[in-house]
Design a protein around this motif. Sequence first.
Motif, short mmCIF file in Angstrom:
data_model
loop_
_atom_site.label_atom_id
_atom_site.label_comp_id
_atom_site.label_asym_id
_atom_site.label_seq_id
_atom_site.Cartn_x
_atom_site.Cartn_y
_atom_site.Cartn_z
N CYS A 3 98.39 47.76 -36.92
CA CYS A 3 97.82 47.20 -35.70
C CYS A 3 98.44 47.92 -34.51
O CYS A 3 99.65 48.11 -34.46
CB CYS A 3 98.12 45.70 -35.59
SG CYS A 3 97.38 44.72 -36.92
N ARG A 22 106.28 40.51 -38.18
CA ARG A 22 105.32 39.41 -37.98
C ARG A 22 106.00 38.06 -38.07
O ARG A 22 105.66 37.13 -37.33
CB ARG A 22 104.18 39.52 -39.00
CG ARG A 22 103.15 40.59 -38.64
CD ARG A 22 102.21 40.89 -39.80
NE ARG A 22 101.16 41.81 -39.40
CZ ARG A 22 101.31 43.14 -39.29
NH1 ARG A 22 102.49 43.69 -39.52
NH2 ARG A 22 100.30 43.90 -38.90
N ASN A 26 106.09 35.43 -35.10
CA ASN A 26 105.51 34.11 -35.33
C ASN A 26 106.48 32.98 -35.07
O ASN A 26 106.07 31.89 -34.64
CB ASN A 26 105.01 34.02 -36.78
CG ASN A 26 104.18 32.78 -37.03
OD1 ASN A 26 103.10 32.62 -36.48
ND2 ASN A 26 104.70 31.88 -37.86
N THR A 103 100.34 36.14 -45.68
CA THR A 103 100.57 35.16 -44.61
C THR A 103 99.33 34.31 -44.45
O THR A 103 98.22 34.73 -44.78
CB THR A 103 100.87 35.85 -43.26
OG1 THR A 103 99.80 36.74 -42.94
CG2 THR A 103 102.18 36.62 -43.31
N GLU A 104 99.52 33.10 -43.94
CA GLU A 104 98.38 32.24 -43.66
C GLU A 104 97.56 32.84 -42.52
O GLU A 104 98.10 33.53 -41.65
CB GLU A 104 98.85 30.85 -43.29
CG GLU A 104 99.33 30.03 -44.47
CD GLU A 104 99.28 28.55 -44.17
OE1 GLU A 104 99.94 28.12 -43.21
OE2 GLU A 104 98.57 27.82 -44.90
N PRO A 105 96.26 32.57 -42.48
CA PRO A 105 95.39 33.12 -41.43
C PRO A 105 95.89 32.85 -40.02
O PRO A 105 95.76 33.69 -39.13
CB PRO A 105 94.05 32.44 -41.70
CG PRO A 105 94.05 32.18 -43.17
CD PRO A 105 95.47 31.83 -43.49
N ARG A 106 96.49 31.68 -39.79
CA ARG A 106 96.95 31.34 -38.44
C ARG A 106 97.99 32.32 -37.94
O ARG A 106 98.09 32.57 -36.73
CB ARG A 106 97.50 29.92 -38.40
CG ARG A 106 98.71 29.68 -39.28
CD ARG A 106 99.27 28.27 -39.14
NE ARG A 106 100.32 28.00 -40.10
CZ ARG A 106 101.58 28.43 -39.98
NH1 ARG A 106 101.94 29.14 -38.92
NH2 ARG A 106 102.48 28.15 -40.92
N ASN A 108 98.18 35.61 -38.67
CA ASN A 108 97.48 36.82 -38.26
C ASN A 108 96.70 36.60 -36.97
O ASN A 108 96.65 37.49 -36.11
CB ASN A 108 96.52 37.28 -39.37
CG ASN A 108 97.25 37.63 -40.64
OD1 ASN A 108 98.34 38.19 -40.60
ND2 ASN A 108 96.67 37.29 -41.78
N GLU A 109 96.11 35.42 -36.82
CA GLU A 109 95.35 35.11 -35.61
C GLU A 109 96.25 35.13 -34.38
O GLU A 109 95.87 35.68 -33.33
CB GLU A 109 94.67 33.75 -35.76
CG GLU A 109 93.53 33.74 -36.77
CD GLU A 109 93.08 32.35 -37.13
OE1 GLU A 109 93.60 31.37 -36.52
OE2 GLU A 109 92.22 32.20 -38.03
N ARG A 110 97.43 34.55 -34.50
CA ARG A 110 98.34 34.53 -33.35
C ARG A 110 98.85 35.92 -33.04
O ARG A 110 98.91 36.32 -31.87
CB ARG A 110 99.52 33.59 -33.62
CG ARG A 110 100.50 33.53 -32.46
CD ARG A 110 101.49 32.39 -32.59
NE ARG A 110 102.45 32.42 -31.50
CZ ARG A 110 103.63 33.05 -31.55
NH1 ARG A 110 103.99 33.68 -32.67
NH2 ARG A 110 104.46 33.04 -30.53
N ASN A 112 97.41 38.77 -33.64
CA ASN A 112 96.31 39.54 -33.05
C ASN A 112 96.06 39.13 -31.60
O ASN A 112 95.77 39.98 -30.74
CB ASN A 112 95.03 39.36 -33.87
CG ASN A 112 95.11 40.04 -35.22
OD1 ASN A 112 95.87 40.99 -35.40
ND2 ASN A 112 94.32 39.57 -36.18
N TYR A 113 96.18 37.84 -31.33
CA TYR A 113 96.03 37.34 -29.96
C TYR A 113 97.10 37.93 -29.04
O TYR A 113 96.79 38.42 -27.94
CB TYR A 113 96.11 35.82 -29.96
CG TYR A 113 96.18 35.19 -28.59
CD1 TYR A 113 95.05 35.12 -27.77
CD2 TYR A 113 97.37 34.64 -28.12
CE1 TYR A 113 95.12 34.55 -26.51
CE2 TYR A 113 97.44 34.06 -26.87
CZ TYR A 113 96.32 34.02 -26.07
OH TYR A 113 96.39 33.46 -24.82
#
Length: 205
Positions: A3, A22, A26, A103-106, A108-110, A112-113
């Motif tokens: 990324c 990550r 997180n 990792t849980e989707p949440r 990766n979402e954070r 990426n945000y």
Amino acid sequence: MLCATASVDLPSASSAQGYVARLLINEAPFPGERGYVSEADTQAAMEAILLTLHARSVDLPKPYTREQVADTQSPNILDVITAGGVRGQVDGFYRDPQGNLATEPRVNERVNYLMGIAGQGKPGRFARLLNHAITISNQYFAGQLRVVDRYGNLTYIGTTPVTGGSYAWMTNHPKFHPRGYFVKIPDGNQGALGGNRFFTLKRID
């Protein structure tokens, strides 16, 4: 997958460096999030979390065993992180049925945000915080980490003899405590960083 923004290059989540980076991202607050105090406080929290993981992996004081403290016999920091599955040692970080880092989707979402914010305009706090997590993770796996353990010299907390070092962290709230032989590091010893509370171990002679 790598990324990247104009100012941040985050290693692949399948690499040890990228996975730990990550986790640090997180577990620490960014501007506008609950628990955020300052850039320095969040950076200090990332460093303390990384040193806690290291201590749980390879630097356990006698007579404690790795299995007692980290729920695994493995000295591999990735095994320590993923021990216990999705809701195990580090919530949301686990291995899939094939043994791959996941990792849980949440998570990766954070990430990426945050990466998206860091990529807007000139590099600022978001980019600096992301890069700090990446830098210390890279340094750790290269054997070049030069972070001072702020808890390393603790010998007593109140009247309780302790081993020094941190061996657990949880959300900084009175109801959260790992129990057992873990001892809360108080504010006077910088035990609260980045919305997290750090814990050392009771010394057993």
